[in-house]
Design an enzyme around this catalytic site. Structure first.
Site, PDB file in Angstrom:
ATOM      1  N   ARG A   1      31.963  47.835  34.847  1.00 40.00           N
ATOM      2  CA  ARG A   1      32.748  47.164  35.889  1.00 40.00           C
ATOM      3  C   ARG A   1      33.969  46.460  35.323  1.00 40.00           C
ATOM      4  O   ARG A   1      35.092  46.697  35.754  1.00 40.00           O
ATOM      5  CB  ARG A   1      31.869  46.145  36.621  1.00 40.00           C
ATOM      6  CG  ARG A   1      30.758  46.730  37.453  1.00 40.00           C
ATOM      7  CD  ARG A   1      29.950  45.617  38.107  1.00 40.00           C
ATOM      8  NE  ARG A   1      29.467  44.653  37.128  1.00 40.00           N
ATOM      9  CZ  ARG A   1      28.332  44.793  36.439  1.00 40.00           C
ATOM     10  NH1 ARG A   1      27.598  45.865  36.626  1.00 40.00           N
ATOM     11  NH2 ARG A   1      27.952  43.877  35.573  1.00 40.00           N
ATOM     12  N   ILE A   2      33.746  45.570  34.355  1.00 46.98           N
ATOM     13  CA  ILE A   2      34.851  44.758  33.847  1.00 46.98           C
ATOM     14  C   ILE A   2      35.772  45.601  32.977  1.00 46.98           C
ATOM     15  O   ILE A   2      37.005  45.481  33.059  1.00 46.98           O
ATOM     16  CB  ILE A   2      34.306  43.535  33.090  1.00 46.98           C
ATOM     17  CG1 ILE A   2      33.496  42.654  34.042  1.00 46.98           C
ATOM     18  CG2 ILE A   2      35.437  42.728  32.463  1.00 46.98           C
ATOM     19  CD1 ILE A   2      32.750  41.517  33.385  1.00 46.98           C
TER      20      ILE A   2
ATOM     21  N   CYS B   1      35.306  38.922  25.591  1.00 42.84           N
ATOM     22  CA  CYS B   1      34.883  38.121  26.747  1.00 42.84           C
ATOM     23  C   CYS B   1      33.540  38.618  27.269  1.00 42.84           C
ATOM     24  O   CYS B   1      33.177  38.317  28.408  1.00 42.84           O
ATOM     25  CB  CYS B   1      35.920  38.204  27.875  1.00 42.84           C
ATOM     26  SG  CYS B   1      37.350  37.163  27.620  1.00 42.84           S
ATOM     27  N   ALA B   2      32.817  39.375  26.451  1.00 43.04           N
ATOM     28  CA  ALA B   2      31.563  39.986  26.911  1.00 43.04           C
ATOM     29  C   ALA B   2      30.374  39.139  26.499  1.00 43.04           C
ATOM     30  O   ALA B   2      29.873  38.319  27.282  1.00 43.04           O
ATOM     31  CB  ALA B   2      31.452  41.405  26.362  1.00 43.04           C
ATOM     32  N   ARG B   3      29.901  39.313  25.281  1.00 49.86           N
ATOM     33  CA  ARG B   3      28.756  38.572  24.768  1.00 49.86           C
ATOM     34  C   ARG B   3      28.973  38.286  23.291  1.00 49.86           C
ATOM     35  O   ARG B   3      29.458  39.132  22.542  1.00 49.86           O
ATOM     36  CB  ARG B   3      27.454  39.378  24.952  1.00 49.86           C
ATOM     37  CG  ARG B   3      26.929  39.391  26.391  1.00 49.86           C
ATOM     38  CD  ARG B   3      26.386  38.029  26.792  1.00 49.86           C
ATOM     39  NE  ARG B   3      25.812  38.024  28.125  1.00 49.86           N
ATOM     40  CZ  ARG B   3      26.471  37.714  29.233  1.00 49.86           C
ATOM     41  NH1 ARG B   3      27.754  37.419  29.153  1.00 49.86           N
ATOM     42  NH2 ARG B   3      25.856  37.706  30.396  1.00 49.86           N
TER      43      ARG B   3
ATOM     44  N   ASP C   1      35.950  34.296  23.878  1.00 51.02           N
ATOM     45  CA  ASP C   1      35.347  33.431  24.904  1.00 51.02           C
ATOM     46  C   ASP C   1      33.859  33.240  24.666  1.00 51.02           C
ATOM     47  O   ASP C   1      33.243  32.387  25.284  1.00 51.02           O
ATOM     48  CB  ASP C   1      35.586  34.033  26.296  1.00 51.02           C
ATOM     49  CG  ASP C   1      35.061  33.144  27.410  1.00 51.02           C
ATOM     50  OD1 ASP C   1      35.357  31.937  27.405  1.00 51.02           O
ATOM     51  OD2 ASP C   1      34.318  33.658  28.280  1.00 51.02           O
TER      52      ASP C   1
ATOM     53  N   GLU D   1      25.477  29.705  21.175  1.00 53.46           N
ATOM     54  CA  GLU D   1      26.125  28.831  22.162  1.00 53.46           C
ATOM     55  C   GLU D   1      25.139  27.769  22.630  1.00 53.46           C
ATOM     56  O   GLU D   1      23.961  28.085  22.853  1.00 53.46           O
ATOM     57  CB  GLU D   1      26.632  29.657  23.343  1.00 53.46           C
ATOM     58  CG  GLU D   1      27.715  30.657  22.960  1.00 53.46           C
ATOM     59  CD  GLU D   1      28.262  31.439  24.160  1.00 53.46           C
ATOM     60  OE1 GLU D   1      27.790  31.190  25.300  1.00 53.46           O
ATOM     61  OE2 GLU D   1      29.140  32.278  23.963  1.00 53.46           O
TER      62      GLU D   1
ATOM     63  N   HIS E   1      33.095  30.159  26.756  1.00 51.17           N
ATOM     64  CA  HIS E   1      32.347  31.012  27.686  1.00 51.17           C
ATOM     65  C   HIS E   1      32.723  30.681  29.150  1.00 51.17           C
ATOM     66  O   HIS E   1      31.875  30.333  29.968  1.00 51.17           O
ATOM     67  CB  HIS E   1      30.844  30.845  27.480  1.00 51.17           C
ATOM     68  CG  HIS E   1      30.062  32.046  27.927  1.00 51.17           C
ATOM     69  ND1 HIS E   1      28.949  32.496  27.281  1.00 51.17           N
ATOM     70  CD2 HIS E   1      30.260  32.920  28.957  1.00 51.17           C
ATOM     71  CE1 HIS E   1      28.465  33.570  27.887  1.00 51.17           C
ATOM     72  NE2 HIS E   1      29.253  33.846  28.912  1.00 51.17           N
TER      73      HIS E   1
ATOM     74  N   GLY F   1      34.452  32.814  31.256  1.00 50.40           N
ATOM     75  CA  GLY F   1      34.877  34.007  31.981  1.00 50.40           C
ATOM     76  C   GLY F   1      34.648  33.925  33.477  1.00 50.40           C
ATOM     77  O   GLY F   1      35.400  34.480  34.272  1.00 50.40           O
ATOM     78  N   ALA F   2      33.585  33.215  33.891  1.00 49.38           N
ATOM     79  CA  ALA F   2      33.272  33.101  35.323  1.00 49.38           C
ATOM     80  C   ALA F   2      33.680  31.744  35.890  1.00 49.38           C
ATOM     81  O   ALA F   2      33.324  31.429  37.029  1.00 49.38           O
ATOM     82  CB  ALA F   2      31.784  33.318  35.544  1.00 49.38           C
TER      83      ALA F   2
END
Length: 525
Positions: A148-149, A228-230, A254, A259, A277, A279-280
């Site tokens: 998706r991203i 920006c994933a994991r 990110d 974490e 983190h 991104g959202a």
């Protein structure tokens, strides 16, 4: 419907839930208290703190859905949820735009040294030569993961005039074409060619540390990377060394391996742009996440098929909408079988032909099995556990695709092998939603399925239709439509009637006693 919400979601999501269900907001509830009260709820909505494991599921006999407000599902035991027939939903698309836009932002910031230049001016300085950057135009971006991203990033970077290459061994060629990305069969090929690299894969055993010291030796000197994933997809020690050496000219990060991340050596490098983190972390994403998980949970409780179901074959929302009529038709065929035939099923083969052969059709299989087992099992059967239940009953599942020509542009055929005979059903969809049954047990037909249907097999001789119609009329059973298929002239025929109300045992028995009637069965779909 009763739903417990254990961690905060957006107010819009709460209001969505309240319109249809009784809601208990128990933010920060203790584990022991949750284990005690979960038995009373049909669904639970969580974020990342609450653990949904075998212990919790064993205490939750009513539970039908777990909603994860967000994308990650590390705190949910998916295998246990599937065994318990509990649908796990998350909101993978709700923050996709925000994550894609942050990716672009970090890429631009890393290319143009925007945070460093800002800090320089804030310190009372003036200058620009030391912040010389690079353009994106006419450069090559390598995208690892075209989900998706990744697809959203691909389309946006094309507007910068970039060449897009991508590596994703689990994505069909058609998706690469759709998003204008040149497919790379090997990760090493992408690493060698890309001027910029961005990763958009989940963190799994396969992807953890997938870009380490050996991989970073393959990249173009001066490459810039974004994650920006994991955290953990890049080996942080190897990345640190590559950034210090200048092999990697800059990075926008990110996410991190651990974490919250404190005193991370990467934070001290001047060529790293970083965020925590986020991104959202947009107003739109948080609202979308809350609304999305609320709607998905309510959809599950209503018995609907939802796009965000984790323990089901994954279909994007748009793809699910296109497939939904076929999925619904498959479930109806499944329900039809045991109402027309008796005895155990040994094997089910699902053959998708025409344009359907190009699609992901796993949900068609799941839907058929759900309908097949619902009619005979008292246990809870749903889209999640249908495949497991079928396998536990020794039913062999075969999925086939036929790209050859058929009588219809799209056709789904179901071949059900019992102990003594094999039955074949087939159906298609006209337009967007008009479902058609076109073959029933060897008879060619043209029938729209309905809630109540009457199947009458009879000798192919005059007067049969009138005789059946008269009998139903005497019992005040209204016929909506009627259609007849036959094997050949003078043999047997199958009369299929869509009726407005149920046909009872007395009426069925009277039909069966009529001269020329071979069999009659009432079906409820």
């Amino acid at each position: 419907m009763k739903i417990i919400v254990t961690e905060p979601i957006a107010d819009q999501g709460i209001e969505c839930l309240k319109r249809e269900a009784e809601i208990d907001l128990r933010y920060g509830i203790k584990r022991a208290d949750l284990l005690e009260c979960i038995k009373d709820y049909d669904a639970i909505i969580i974020r990342s703190a609450v653990q949904v494991d075998e212990e919790l599921l064993a205490h939750a006999p009513r539970l039908k859905a777990v909603g994860r407000a967000g994308n990650g599902i590390d705190n949910i035991d998916i295998e246990s949820a599937t065994r318990h027939g509990v649908v796990v939903v998350n909101s993978p698309e709700a923050n996709s735009i925000s994550a894609a836009e942050l990716t672009i932002g970090l890429l631009l910031a890393a290319c143009r040294n925007i945070p460093q230049a800002t800090a320089f001016l804030r310190a009372g300085n003036w200058g620009r030569q030391q912040f010389e950057g690079v353009e994106l135009f006419n450069k090559t971006v390598g995208i690892i993961g075209l989900g998706r991203i990744g697809a959203l990033v691909a389309t946006r970077l094309q507007s910068f005039g970039m060449r897009v290459i991508a590596y994703d061994p689990y994505i069909a060629e058609e998706r690469f074409r759709r998003y204008g990305a040149e497919r790379k069969e090997q990760l090493a090929d992408l690493l060698r060619e890309a001027d910029f690299i961005t990763v958009h894969t989940p963190k799994t055993e396969e992807t953890y540390g997938m870009i380490g010291e050996a991989e970073l030796k393959l990249v173009k000197p001066g490459v810039r990377i974004v994650n920006c994933a994991r955290g953990g997809i890049y080996n942080e020690h190897a990345l640190y060394d590559a950034l210090q050496a200048g092999t990697v000219a800059g990075a926008g990060l990110d996410v991190f391996d651990t974490e919250p991340s404190y005193n991370n050596p990467l934070f001290g490098l001047p060529n790293v742009v970083m965020t925590a983190h986020m991104g959202a972390t947009t107003v739109e994403a948080q609202n979308n996440v809350g609304i999305s998980v609320a709607q998905s949970v309510l959809g599950v409780l209503r018995g609907e098929l939802v796009a965000g179901a984790v323990n089901l074959p994954s279909l994007p929302t748009q793809e699910l909408q296109a497939m939904r009529p076929y999925i619904d038709l498959a479930e109806k065929f499944g329900k039809l079988y045991h109402q027309l035939h008796s005895g155990p099923v040994r094997e089910v083969e699902i053959i998708c032909s025409g344009e359907m052969a190009e699609r992901d059709t796993r949900m068609i299989t799941v839907a058929f099995l759900k309908g097949l087992l619902e009619t005979i099992l008292k246990d809870r059967v749903n889209y999640v556990n249908a495949l497991l239940l079928a396998e536990s009953r020794g039913i062999r599942i075969v999925e086939s695709k036929n790209k050859g020509q058929e009588d219809y542009p799209n056709l789904v055929r179901f071949r059900i092998a019992g102990e003594k005979e094999t039955t074949v059903f087939a159906g298609t969809v006209f337009g967007r939603e008009e479902q058609k049954m076109v073959e029933i047990s060897g008879y060619k037909v043209d029938v729209n399925p309905s809630r109540y249907m009457l199947f009458v097999e009879n000798l192919d001789q005059p007067g049969m239709i009138g005789m059946v119609g008269t009998t139903l009329g005497e019992y005040r059973i209204n016929i909506a439509t009627m259609q007849v298929g036959r094997l050949h002239v003078g043999s047997r025929a199958l009369m299929i009637l869509n009726v407005d109300n149920p046909v009872g045992a007395r009426e069925i028995e009277e039909l069966r006693r009529m001269n020329g009637i071979v069999g009659a069965k009432f079906v409820k779909l």
